[in-house]
Enzyme design. Sequence first.
Site, PDB file in Angstrom:
ATOM      1  CB  CYS A  60      32.271  40.325 107.448  1.00 57.34           C
ATOM      2  SG  CYS A  60      33.011  40.330 105.802  1.00 57.34           S
ATOM      3  CB  ALA A  63      32.281  36.731 103.685  1.00 59.45           C
ATOM      4  NE  ARG A  94      31.295  30.387  99.351  1.00 57.76           N
ATOM      5  CZ  ARG A  94      30.879  29.532 100.282  1.00 57.76           C
ATOM      6  NH1 ARG A  94      31.519  29.407 101.402  1.00 57.76           N
ATOM      7  NH2 ARG A  94      29.786  28.817 100.093  1.00 57.76           N
ATOM      8  CG  HIS A 194      23.628  34.402 103.744  1.00 56.76           C
ATOM      9  ND1 HIS A 194      23.689  33.623 104.866  1.00 56.76           N
ATOM     10  CD2 HIS A 194      24.788  34.185 103.075  1.00 56.76           C
ATOM     11  CE1 HIS A 194      24.826  32.956 104.879  1.00 56.76           C
ATOM     12  NE2 HIS A 194      25.517  33.280 103.803  1.00 56.76           N
TER      13      HIS A 194
END
Lengths: 543, 459
Positions: A60, A63, A94, A194
């Site tokens: 999503c 994230a 991550r 992003h």
Amino acid sequence: MEAKVLIPDPSRIKEELINKYPAKVAKKRSKSIVINDPETVPEVQANVRTVPGIITQRGCSYAGCKGVVLGPTRDIVNIVHGPIGCSFYAWLTRRNQTRPEKPTDENYITYCFSTDMQEEHVVFGGEKKLKVAIQEAYDLFHPKAIAIFSTCPVGLIGDDVHAASREMKEKLGDCNVFGFSCEGYRGVSQSAGHHIANNGVFKHMVGNNNEPKAGKFKLNLLGEYNIGGDAFEIERLFEKCGITLVASFSGNSTVRAIENAHMADLNVILCHRSINYMGDMMETKYGIPWMKVNFVGAESTSKSLRKIAEYFGDEELKARVEAVIAEETPKVQAIIDEIRPRTEGKTAMLFVGGSRAHHYQDLFSELGMTTLAAGYEFAHRDDYEGREVLPKIKIDADSKNIEELKVSADPELYKPRKSEAELEELKARGLEINGYEGMMKQMQKKSLVIDDVSHYESEKLIELYKPDIFCAGIKEKYVVQKMGVPLKQLHSYDYGGPYTGYEGAVNFYKDIDRMVNNPVWKLIKAPWEKAGAESLEASYVAS
Amino acid sequence: MLLRHTPTEVKEREGLTINPAKTCQPIGAMYAALGIHGCLPHSHGSQGCCSYHRSTLTRHYKEPVMASTSSFTEGASVFGGQANLLASIETIFSVYDPEVIAVHSTCLSETIGDDLQQITKKASDDGKIPDGKYVIYASTPSFVGSHITGYANMVTGMAEQFAVSTGEKTEQINIVAGWMEPSDMREIKSIASLMDAKIVLFPDTSDVLDAPQTGKHEFYPKGGVTIDQLRSTGDSKCSLALGCVSAEPAAIALDKKCKVPFETLDMPIGLSATDRFIMALSKAAGKPVPASITAERGRVVDVMADMEQYFYGKKVALFGDPDQIMPLTEFLLDLGMRPTHIVSGTPGLRFEKRMKEILERAPYANFRNGAQADMFLLHQWIKNEPVDLLIGNTYGKYIARDENIPFVRFGFPILDRVGHSYFPSVGYSGAMRLIEKILGVLMDQQDRVALEEKFELVM
């Protein structure tokens, strides 16, 4: 040297991939599955909503924003505003490595901060609790910056994280507090996150620190998150070449460095998808051009270093780059000479996020391996087909609410790093400025390109092509391996790495060799299950 | 130092949770649903949740974890997710052909107010559920409780939506599994078989999340409780719920719906809790405890006595999930150890009450559960009063390294070791394994720090 692998008839395979779907789903998926032709790149449907129930690998917006872009900066306290899950799942999963200069320097990456929203906050609103959480984080750690990330319910109940952040920033005085509206339902994938992250970092951080950084050939590394130490290897090469790294977005980064990024003279972009917005906005506001580079693969690394030297146009830098390449490449060559006979002619498939499915094809071709099929989870058409298709991309209803910042030249700080004439000259010498050619031009004719591949499609692909290695993520890993095919995780690197630069290329060659030639794959069948196995009824005979 | 910013001084927090000792409901529901044979878990929310939950379970088990999602977009988030769920059901049955889809919700669909019962009924009315196939559901809002609550809700959903009472009781005993590992479920079944007790265990993730490598991916592995078995739970003579937080709600639901009386037990971790389980099972089944089980128990006590010097008086910090840490704390006390600091992010009065009972033997213990009972607080407590052993999930390794504490991985999630899903923690064999693990790390530490002249060959 091109490997000779016969690629099967892709149109039959495409049929196989979609014929089990309900008609409407089949129609939609068929636009996202295309047969490649590098000469006349076909249009691929991408960045559209996921088919419900199809078993996607996508995540999503939260994230993409918190997990990917902001997560790696070590001295921001990232507070997730929402119930506990979002914060928990993004806690150290991550592998953004970071290396503070001193053991006492700030590093919050090992921590997980959440407002841990409860039912009463969903009913009566969570802003009050959020402000208390910000105050508590400040009192405990006195960080330079606190970032707030909205999760699904926040947008629905109407909590204003931006207003709360502004209020707390004013109250605290010496701490930059800012929020992100990265609710999980925004957009159709991580990609929206992003974009939201780029906007926030650009608005709230870049430009806050005007101290000129010492050093020559100053650049920012954009879209490199230091998974498994990738950025460390690139930093090592920059240092050897005499290139000054101002800021990294955002692997191994700090708040101060990002705030200073506008003092650099070039942006180099690794992951185009996650950070191209930043490249464009910094060019418009500050006059810094960007250039697509790739440090995955030994040849690509040399090529990218040469491109950077060419951009700065300095003879001494060029010479130093050549010296570094001459020093580094023989070590790589020795390893590839040893390994390649064992990997030559083998085949790979890559289905990874929004960038690596392209770049890792370079490493496979260095190993003499052919990429039969590839795709992204959440890239856009420009990442597949090249940036020249940008004017033709229509933003659909699911993504139209992602803010496009209106950026204009900064009255004081705008300074074109290269004149129009200089840029033209660089372009004439083959240096692509502000461009990216996409994945498909590099892939063979008749290879398959699949966007947002579903679980069903990837299982079918393995069945039909029987590749020697499949590259994807943790959710696919053990499924594929149950089928007897090794899976290289290209998000987490299976806890190894780095894979960038020369050191990374060597690591990757060794890992792939180990995986495709591992003895375990020959041990799957029990001896008594093998065809022609001797009868177990035979009895011992006294000698 | 990995957690260099954690101060020794403890200040009460009201807004901020740091390093949680819990996660959210839906992952528990997903795990429970995987314990039904032929089931595809479905997450009704935006797709990020489903991806995170699958990833976390996969990292823990190193196994495929299948689940689908409604993939909400902004439009669905405003107008409701009914269309997304109906479309999902159609696609899932045509492509993945499960016996049952087990739907759970997320904070998104719960905040919107999507009614899963109504939507699944509509799917059924619209003919989207093929004959002989099922769609069940559980409401699992992430802003209530923890992953354990989500597990309990999905297991309750199974009982409520499948159990049928035909009016004829059988000799069968329901065992409602609290959140435990596939190896633990296998061990429970093995104990029942040794005792010759006829049981149905649900959910049951053995042979699902520990499937063999065969060269073929079984989308629906051979394990899991079957739908017929779940239906039959309504006729069972009684239920044993293993865990008052994660298992009891389902047993209550069965009692309500089908009049199946139940008894709630601690999860059989350690000696005393296993003793109680064996006795309860023996009584329920009307079968004596076989000599082999008595002997296995004797071996555990034998080792406890043989190695008592290494346990006695050692301080332990632990964190984790209620039904696991309650009997574990009791076991530590049986070993003569001192459970000193204990946190669990999961809230709940039932849990607090049982924990108080167990901790009557340990009036010195710090125990807290609920929202701010996080690993940040646990670490601060440890800084103020150091311990000899830390027990908890993988996230504990950061504290263990900083404070140089021997560390036993236990609970969920364990992301960096293998074994938890293959070797049990329940029953006497589980107790033996825990003893071996605890002794192993304590002795490794002694070997590492002992002066050369004090270094021992025999321990």
